[in-house]
Design a protein around this motif. Structure first.
Motif, mmCIF file in Angstrom:
data_model
loop_
_atom_site.group_PDB
_atom_site.id
_atom_site.type_symbol
_atom_site.label_atom_id
_atom_site.label_comp_id
_atom_site.label_asym_id
_atom_site.label_seq_id
_atom_site.Cartn_x
_atom_site.Cartn_y
_atom_site.Cartn_z
ATOM 1 N N THR A 162 0.815 -0.846 -0.068
ATOM 2 C CA THR A 162 0.358 0.445 -0.193
ATOM 3 C C THR A 162 0.696 1.339 -0.124
ATOM 4 O O THR A 162 1.732 1.123 1.196
ATOM 5 C CB THR A 162 -1.039 -0.071 1.319
ATOM 6 O OG1 THR A 162 -1.691 -1.055 1.350
ATOM 7 C CG2 THR A 162 -1.338 1.186 1.086
ATOM 8 N N TRP A 163 0.343 1.944 -0.859
ATOM 9 C CA TRP A 163 1.553 3.237 -1.080
ATOM 10 C C TRP A 163 0.702 4.423 -0.840
ATOM 11 O O TRP A 163 -0.702 5.058 -1.170
ATOM 12 C CB TRP A 163 2.223 3.421 -2.739
ATOM 13 C CG TRP A 163 2.898 4.941 -3.553
ATOM 14 C CD1 TRP A 163 2.282 5.913 -3.648
ATOM 15 C CD2 TRP A 163 3.858 5.542 -2.251
ATOM 16 N NE1 TRP A 163 3.138 6.683 -4.023
ATOM 17 C CE2 TRP A 163 4.235 6.695 -3.155
ATOM 18 C CE3 TRP A 163 4.630 5.208 -1.602
ATOM 19 C CZ2 TRP A 163 4.677 7.450 -3.131
ATOM 20 C CZ3 TRP A 163 5.815 5.630 -1.913
ATOM 21 C CH2 TRP A 163 6.222 6.952 -1.709
ATOM 22 N N LEU A 164 0.997 5.477 -0.168
ATOM 23 C CA LEU A 164 0.369 6.287 0.869
ATOM 24 C C LEU A 164 1.423 7.671 0.846
ATOM 25 O O LEU A 164 1.662 8.046 1.492
ATOM 26 C CB LEU A 164 -0.146 6.229 2.441
ATOM 27 C CG LEU A 164 -1.245 4.880 2.433
ATOM 28 C CD1 LEU A 164 -0.899 4.769 3.850
ATOM 29 C CD2 LEU A 164 -1.988 5.269 1.915
ATOM 30 N N PRO A 165 1.285 8.443 -0.195
ATOM 31 C CA PRO A 165 2.429 9.255 -0.796
ATOM 32 C C PRO A 165 1.089 10.589 0.418
ATOM 33 O O PRO A 165 0.697 10.242 0.005
ATOM 34 C CB PRO A 165 2.054 9.454 -2.155
ATOM 35 C CG PRO A 165 1.143 9.271 -2.107
ATOM 36 C CD PRO A 165 0.635 7.658 -1.606
ATOM 37 N N GLY A 166 1.774 11.852 0.204
ATOM 38 C CA GLY A 166 1.882 13.058 0.301
ATOM 39 C C GLY A 166 0.926 13.611 1.804
ATOM 40 O O GLY A 166 0.012 14.319 2.060
ATOM 41 N N ARG A 167 1.224 12.571 2.507
ATOM 42 C CA ARG A 167 1.334 11.650 4.622
ATOM 43 C C ARG A 167 2.638 12.216 5.386
ATOM 44 O O ARG A 167 3.789 11.655 4.683
ATOM 45 C CB ARG A 167 0.842 10.528 4.607
ATOM 46 C CG ARG A 167 -0.327 10.181 4.181
ATOM 47 C CD ARG A 167 -1.287 9.711 4.666
ATOM 48 N NE ARG A 167 -2.335 8.791 3.747
ATOM 49 C CZ ARG A 167 -3.288 8.504 4.279
ATOM 50 N NH1 ARG A 167 -3.621 8.189 5.362
ATOM 51 N NH2 ARG A 167 -4.476 7.999 3.378
ATOM 52 N N ARG A 181 -2.484 13.334 8.873
ATOM 53 C CA ARG A 181 -4.313 13.636 8.496
ATOM 54 C C ARG A 181 -5.226 12.782 9.517
ATOM 55 O O ARG A 181 -5.815 12.428 10.482
ATOM 56 C CB ARG A 181 -4.264 12.330 7.297
ATOM 57 C CG ARG A 181 -4.354 12.949 6.194
ATOM 58 C CD ARG A 181 -4.279 12.483 5.002
ATOM 59 N NE ARG A 181 -3.733 12.446 3.935
ATOM 60 C CZ ARG A 181 -4.208 11.868 2.878
ATOM 61 N NH1 ARG A 181 -4.998 11.324 2.523
ATOM 62 N NH2 ARG A 181 -3.253 12.501 1.709
ATOM 63 N N GLY A 182 -4.012 11.763 11.382
ATOM 64 C CA GLY A 182 -4.485 10.994 12.355
ATOM 65 C C GLY A 182 -4.572 10.211 12.209
ATOM 66 O O GLY A 182 -4.823 9.660 12.747
ATOM 67 N N GLU A 183 -3.952 9.284 11.495
ATOM 68 C CA GLU A 183 -4.425 8.150 10.867
ATOM 69 C C GLU A 183 -3.373 7.284 11.736
ATOM 70 O O GLU A 183 -1.879 7.894 10.826
ATOM 71 C CB GLU A 183 -4.790 7.726 9.431
ATOM 72 C CG GLU A 183 -5.700 7.931 8.812
ATOM 73 C CD GLU A 183 -6.003 7.647 7.264
ATOM 74 O OE1 GLU A 183 -5.275 6.362 7.533
ATOM 75 O OE2 GLU A 183 -6.276 8.060 6.574
ATOM 76 N N THR A 184 -3.659 6.207 12.098
ATOM 77 C CA THR A 184 -2.016 6.017 12.590
ATOM 78 C C THR A 184 -2.241 4.240 12.137
ATOM 79 O O THR A 184 -3.132 3.597 11.630
ATOM 80 C CB THR A 184 -2.860 4.836 14.431
ATOM 81 O OG1 THR A 184 -2.721 6.829 14.776
ATOM 82 C CG2 THR A 184 -1.321 4.475 15.183
#
Length: 365
Positions: A162-167, A181-184
């Motif tokens: 899973t690729w999560l850019p911009g965080r 974003r508040g995600e753990t």
């Protein structure tokens, strides 16, 4: 096993790649939309010839082997075993290369000393000023502007990635990283590969590393094929492999090169252009300007060795990477930030070379 990798540069991407290959589930977080730092602002060298005997050389050789495996799966990284020539233009530089060629690890490093004519048979594009060269068959190159993106393209085809850019990760806790974003994101292991970002929540964990700024450039396509990369005699002052007794006989470096801690490295890209550098600045805050004087010196030196005019410069840039402070032990910086959370940074100019082997060490059982 679930792995969370923070940082989308070459070190982080190699951690993600080898984790996926081992069957782990990987969440990969990057604060930019894609890698923008030193991972794409470098020579793309897989550089064995300059590494110090012992653990440094062994790590680089292991990485060289792993790069071939990566390239087998991801050909678009552009890996090629093109080797290198470190050229000597003075008798003092030749004396250094002679010692290195006689060293016990010379065969393992893949080096031998060539006279001018032999060196020109290896790389016929060198028409200019030099008298001898150290040939290293183990050195290689990849395409730095393409390699990270190519590996991530391969990864995004896998269901376990899973690729999560911009965080941006703003906090870590036991086996977890929390983004802006508040995600753990929780994992059996969390690996922070944040490159030259040493501040914020990482400030107290990065006392053993410093940042280094460099300047480089790229020309338009060159009208001749360079069959190897090449370096000049100033690289003898920079790479630990050349720290031999004869090094004391080199004498003073040219003023401009000394002021900017310079060496010449030249790599030909697959499109025929030349990547040329570089400088080193260690004192922060770094200048935000690009200084033209070192560029002029590098271009003139390259032309002297090549024996012909270079094509126009296509682009210039600066980059910043993380390096262990002088006197620090180890080959790079690894520290536990929280239970199940490790920070991996500080490989210095070896990031592109050694990233596969660094990732392998992190993921070892």
């Amino acid at each position: 096993m679930n792995i969370v990798v923070v940082g989308g540069g070459i070190v982080g991407t190699m951690h993600a790649f080898f984790a996926v290959q081992r069957g782990f589930r990987v969440t990969h977080i990057e604060r930019e939309d894609e890698a923008r730092g030193a991972s794409v602002r470098n020579f793309g060298l897989v550089w064995i010839s300059g590494r110090a005997p012992g653990g440094d050389l062994e790590l680089a050789l292991r990485a060289r082997h792993l790069w071939e495996k990566v390239a087998a799966d991801v050909p678009d990284v552009g890996f090629r075993p093109n080797g290198s020539l470190t050229v000597a233009r003075t008798s003092a530089e030749v004396a250094v290369l002679e010692e290195v060629a006689r060293a016990p690890e010379a065969d393992r490093r893949g080096v031998r000393l060539l006279d001018r004519r032999e060196a020109q048979r290896v790389n016929p594009a060198l028409h200019g000023e030099f008298s001898a060269a150290l040939h290293c068959v183990q050195d290689g190159a990849v395409e730095p502007r393409k390699a990270v993106r190519a590996i991530q393209t391969w990864l995004r085809r896998r269901e376990t990635y899973t690729w999560l850019p911009g965080r941006e990760v703003v906090a870590v806790s036991d086996h977890a990283a929390t983004d802006d974003r508040g995600e753990t994101h929780r994992g059996d292991r969390v690996v922070l590969t944040t490159g030259a970002w040493h501040r914020g929540m990482l400030a107290r964990h990065t006392a053993g590393v410093r940042r280094v700024r460099l300047q480089m450039l790229e020309t338009e396509p060159y009208g001749e094929t360079l069959t190897t990369s090449f370096a000049d005699g100033d690289s003898l002052r920079y790479y630990p492999a050349f720290d031999v007794p004869a090094l004391k006989g080199l004498g003073a470096q040219a003023l401009i090169a000394r002021q900017h801690h310079m060496q010449l490295l030249v790599v030909q890209r697959l499109d025929g252009s030349l990547t040329i550098g570089d400088t080193h600045a260690y004192d922060e805050p770094f200048d935000f300007d690009l200084d033209e004087q070192p560029y002029a010196h590098l271009l003139a030196t390259a032309e002297q060795i090549l024996g012909r005019r270079l094509p126009p410069v296509r682009r210039r840039w600066a980059g910043v990477y993380s390096q262990l402070r002088p006197g620090a032990s180890g080959l790079y910086h690894r520290t536990t930030v929280a239970p199940g959370v490790v920070l991996v940074t500080g490989p210095g100019g070896r990031g592109m070379t050694c990233s596969p082997a660094i990732a392998e060490e992190t993921l070892a059982p």
